[in-house]
Motif scaffolding. Sequence first.
Motif, PDB file in Angstrom:
ATOM      1  N   VAL A 171      11.718   1.589 -10.866  1.00 53.13           N
ATOM      2  CA  VAL A 171      10.467   1.976 -10.223  1.00 53.13           C
ATOM      3  C   VAL A 171       9.399   0.954 -10.585  1.00 53.13           C
ATOM      4  O   VAL A 171       9.188   0.650 -11.769  1.00 53.13           O
ATOM      5  N   ASP A 172       8.730   0.417  -9.579  1.00 52.00           N
ATOM      6  CA  ASP A 172       7.666  -0.567  -9.774  1.00 52.00           C
ATOM      7  C   ASP A 172       6.343   0.099  -9.433  1.00 52.00           C
ATOM      8  O   ASP A 172       6.109   0.480  -8.282  1.00 52.00           O
ATOM      9  N   LEU A 173       5.467   0.248 -10.416  1.00 55.91           N
ATOM     10  CA  LEU A 173       4.172   0.913 -10.248  1.00 55.91           C
ATOM     11  C   LEU A 173       3.068  -0.138 -10.273  1.00 55.91           C
ATOM     12  O   LEU A 173       2.982  -0.931 -11.211  1.00 55.91           O
ATOM     13  N   VAL A 174       2.215  -0.142  -9.231  1.00 56.14           N
ATOM     14  CA  VAL A 174       1.077  -1.050  -9.144  1.00 56.14           C
ATOM     15  C   VAL A 174      -0.169  -0.208  -8.905  1.00 56.14           C
ATOM     16  O   VAL A 174      -0.200   0.615  -7.990  1.00 56.14           O
ATOM     17  N   VAL A 175      -1.187  -0.427  -9.759  1.00 52.99           N
ATOM     18  CA  VAL A 175      -2.438   0.327  -9.656  1.00 52.99           C
ATOM     19  C   VAL A 175      -3.581  -0.661  -9.492  1.00 52.99           C
ATOM     20  O   VAL A 175      -3.700  -1.608 -10.273  1.00 52.99           O
ATOM     21  N   ARG A 176      -4.437  -0.445  -8.479  1.00 49.70           N
ATOM     22  CA  ARG A 176      -5.601  -1.298  -8.236  1.00 49.70           C
ATOM     23  C   ARG A 176      -6.844  -0.421  -8.089  1.00 49.70           C
ATOM     24  O   ARG A 176      -6.802   0.607  -7.433  1.00 49.70           O
ATOM     25  N   GLY A 177      -7.931  -0.847  -8.721  1.00 51.49           N
ATOM     26  CA  GLY A 177      -9.192  -0.138  -8.576  1.00 51.49           C
ATOM     27  C   GLY A 177      -9.504   0.765  -9.750  1.00 51.49           C
ATOM     28  O   GLY A 177      -8.745   0.867 -10.729  1.00 51.49           O
ATOM     29  N   ASP A 178     -10.659   1.420  -9.637  1.00 51.48           N
ATOM     30  CA  ASP A 178     -11.158   2.292 -10.705  1.00 51.48           C
ATOM     31  C   ASP A 178     -10.545   3.683 -10.544  1.00 51.48           C
ATOM     32  O   ASP A 178     -11.139   4.586  -9.962  1.00 51.48           O
ATOM     33  N   VAL A 179      -9.337   3.854 -11.097  1.00 49.09           N
ATOM     34  CA  VAL A 179      -8.639   5.133 -10.976  1.00 49.09           C
ATOM     35  C   VAL A 179      -9.327   6.215 -11.792  1.00 49.09           C
ATOM     36  O   VAL A 179      -9.300   7.401 -11.438  1.00 49.09           O
ATOM     37  N   ALA A 180      -9.982   5.822 -12.867  1.00 45.55           N
ATOM     38  CA  ALA A 180     -10.621   6.810 -13.749  1.00 45.55           C
ATOM     39  C   ALA A 180     -11.772   7.543 -13.076  1.00 45.55           C
ATOM     40  O   ALA A 180     -12.180   8.618 -13.543  1.00 45.55           O
ATOM     41  N   GLY A 184       9.063   1.531  -4.993  1.00 44.11           N
ATOM     42  CA  GLY A 184       7.764   0.936  -5.256  1.00 44.11           C
ATOM     43  C   GLY A 184       6.653   1.946  -5.049  1.00 44.11           C
ATOM     44  O   GLY A 184       6.640   2.673  -4.064  1.00 44.11           O
ATOM     45  N   ILE A 185       5.728   1.993  -6.032  1.00 47.02           N
ATOM     46  CA  ILE A 185       4.573   2.897  -5.937  1.00 47.02           C
ATOM     47  C   ILE A 185       3.320   2.041  -6.089  1.00 47.02           C
ATOM     48  O   ILE A 185       3.177   1.312  -7.073  1.00 47.02           O
ATOM     49  N   MET A 186       2.423   2.134  -5.095  1.00 50.08           N
ATOM     50  CA  MET A 186       1.167   1.378  -5.148  1.00 50.08           C
ATOM     51  C   MET A 186       0.007   2.340  -4.959  1.00 50.08           C
ATOM     52  O   MET A 186      -0.021   3.119  -4.008  1.00 50.08           O
ATOM     53  N   LEU A 187      -0.942   2.273  -5.883  1.00 50.44           N
ATOM     54  CA  LEU A 187      -2.145   3.104  -5.831  1.00 50.44           C
ATOM     55  C   LEU A 187      -3.350   2.175  -5.771  1.00 50.44           C
ATOM     56  O   LEU A 187      -3.541   1.333  -6.650  1.00 50.44           O
ATOM     57  N   VAL A 188      -4.160   2.330  -4.713  1.00 46.41           N
ATOM     58  CA  VAL A 188      -5.331   1.475  -4.511  1.00 46.41           C
ATOM     59  C   VAL A 188      -6.558   2.362  -4.359  1.00 46.41           C
ATOM     60  O   VAL A 188      -6.556   3.290  -3.552  1.00 46.41           O
ATOM     61  N   VAL A 189      -7.598   2.050  -5.114  1.00 44.96           N
ATOM     62  CA  VAL A 189      -8.841   2.825  -5.075  1.00 44.96           C
ATOM     63  C   VAL A 189      -9.986   1.870  -4.753  1.00 44.96           C
ATOM     64  O   VAL A 189     -10.130   0.826  -5.396  1.00 44.96           O
ATOM     65  N   ASN A 190     -10.785   2.205  -3.737  1.00 47.03           N
ATOM     66  CA  ASN A 190     -12.016   1.463  -3.472  1.00 47.03           C
ATOM     67  C   ASN A 190     -13.153   2.450  -3.262  1.00 47.03           C
ATOM     68  O   ASN A 190     -12.996   3.649  -3.515  1.00 47.03           O
ATOM     69  N   ALA A 191     -14.289   1.935  -2.801  1.00 48.09           N
ATOM     70  CA  ALA A 191     -15.459   2.811  -2.697  1.00 48.09           C
ATOM     71  C   ALA A 191     -15.310   3.858  -1.596  1.00 48.09           C
ATOM     72  O   ALA A 191     -15.951   4.909  -1.660  1.00 48.09           O
ATOM     73  N   ALA A 192     -14.469   3.576  -0.576  1.00 47.72           N
ATOM     74  CA  ALA A 192     -14.386   4.470   0.572  1.00 47.72           C
ATOM     75  C   ALA A 192     -13.235   5.456   0.490  1.00 47.72           C
ATOM     76  O   ALA A 192     -13.380   6.615   0.896  1.00 47.72           O
ATOM     77  N   VAL A 229       1.031   4.416  -1.681  1.00 45.18           N
ATOM     78  CA  VAL A 229       2.208   4.067  -0.904  1.00 45.18           C
ATOM     79  C   VAL A 229       3.439   4.222  -1.790  1.00 45.18           C
ATOM     80  O   VAL A 229       3.467   3.668  -2.902  1.00 45.18           O
ATOM     81  N   VAL A 230       4.412   4.991  -1.304  1.00 39.65           N
ATOM     82  CA  VAL A 230       5.688   5.153  -2.003  1.00 39.65           C
ATOM     83  C   VAL A 230       6.770   4.639  -1.061  1.00 39.65           C
ATOM     84  O   VAL A 230       6.954   5.184   0.024  1.00 39.65           O
ATOM     85  N   GLU A 231       7.475   3.595  -1.500  1.00 37.76           N
ATOM     86  CA  GLU A 231       8.453   2.940  -0.637  1.00 37.76           C
ATOM     87  C   GLU A 231       9.790   2.819  -1.357  1.00 37.76           C
ATOM     88  O   GLU A 231       9.816   2.501  -2.561  1.00 37.76           O
ATOM     89  N   ASP A 232      10.890   3.069  -0.640  1.00 39.93           N
ATOM     90  CA  ASP A 232      12.219   2.920  -1.230  1.00 39.93           C
ATOM     91  C   ASP A 232      13.125   2.174  -0.267  1.00 39.93           C
ATOM     92  O   ASP A 232      12.817   2.048   0.914  1.00 39.93           O
ATOM     93  N   ASP A 233      14.235   1.667  -0.797  1.00 40.40           N
ATOM     94  CA  ASP A 233      15.200   0.926   0.018  1.00 40.40           C
ATOM     95  C   ASP A 233      16.454   1.761   0.270  1.00 40.40           C
ATOM     96  O   ASP A 233      17.559   1.227   0.354  1.00 40.40           O
TER      97      ASP A 233
END
Length: 470
Positions: A353-362, A393-401, A406-410
């Motif tokens: 499992v590949d986890l990617v986190v972007r942005g101010d999750v807190a 693959g798990i990607m979490l992206v946080v922005n102002a809006a 995204v959870v993706e598998d093969d």
Amino acid sequence: MFGLIAAVVVAVAACSFAWMQSALSTSLSLQVESRARALATYVASRSVDPLLTNNIYALNALVDDTVKNNEDVKYLFVVGENGEVIVSSEKTLAISDELLAANASVEEGGSQRESSKALDTDAGKIMDNAAPVFKEGGAEVRVGMGYESVGSFTADVRSQLLVIVGLVLAVAMVVAYAIVKMTLKPVKDLVSLTERVSKGELGERAHEYNHDEIGKLAESFNRMLDDLQVSEAERNDYVDKLADKERTLGLLLQKVINAQEDERKRIARELHDETSHSLTAMLIELQSLRGEGLPTAAQERHAAALKALIDQALKDINQLAWNLRPSVLDKFGLQVSLERYVEEIEGHHEFSVDLVVRGDVASLPPDVEITIYRLVQEAVTNVVKYAQAREVGIMLVVNAAFVSVVVEDDGVGFDVEAVTRLRPGEHLGLLGMDERVSILGGTLDIESSPGGGTTIIAKVPLRKEAGHGV
């Protein structure tokens, strides 16, 4: 329609003009021929006495006066018994032998009568008339009359006819245009009304016309609009009721999810605080029993087996409590919870499992945090059950809006439309994810195909009205 009427009017006018011109030309030509015969007969009758008295002067005067008073006369001459020209209107030119031989009076019933022939000359078409001076023959009068007056008169009449036809055509076009406009105005009004109705203006109505076909059509159209307006009002009322029920169901679902999370939290706390403590106390008591005296070998084996069962029960209870409500989510937030969850998944299953986190999750609100965590948990559970994947693959992206995950598998993938349409009740996990996200005002998209893996994309807005607490 106007073009068709105009074409018909023009065609009729052109045919009428051509017919009138032809009829006029034919009539005038017949008049010229009749005048030529009459003039030849007149001159022949007036030439009797001058010929009998050999009064050449009188014959010349007769010829000159006749030519002077009849402008269409091209030539006029008197031929004697021997075929010689006695008097001619042509003073400078001699009458040719061809012209002399071209026409002559003819014998009929023992006497001579006039003869008419149309001659084509260098000066144009000429009507040549030969009239005998005496009934028994001998001398004759030849008159050649041209058709210039016919052409001139026809040209004048044609010009006048063109003006008249043009005026008539213009009036006819104006009248036809007015008739077409008056005829088509109700149709144009109905077409315009149809366009407005297609845009949703059901309050419009057609004008009332005469009780003809257009009027009946307008009445039918108005009745249809009345029915449509009633149906639209009923539909809007039904939609409003459905919207109210949907809002009510949303609130109920929100309360159910809140109650579910509260119950998960309570059960997890009791498992951790009560059951785990009780099992820990049992281990302590078991250790105390083992310290009192020297146990037999059988007792030692039973004690070891009992300790192993208690240890396993503690691990299962801790795992169950974690699945129900990870305490780290309340203490350290979403990112740490997802990292711990990924470690747990990789420790118990064979895919990575590949986890990617972007942005101010807190900064995420608690309701958004638990929704994202449950969505990831449900998506990964589906991967474990069905996907047969090697990588996730798990990607979490946080922005102002908004926040997106995204959870993706093969894995093996599936036909999304067939699953959601044919077997909706068998995939409550997908419905649950969609309901959780929609409560927060977000969207959930599932992209998959047989053999092509699966991608789940969720977007949740971070405006104040996005959620109301889970």
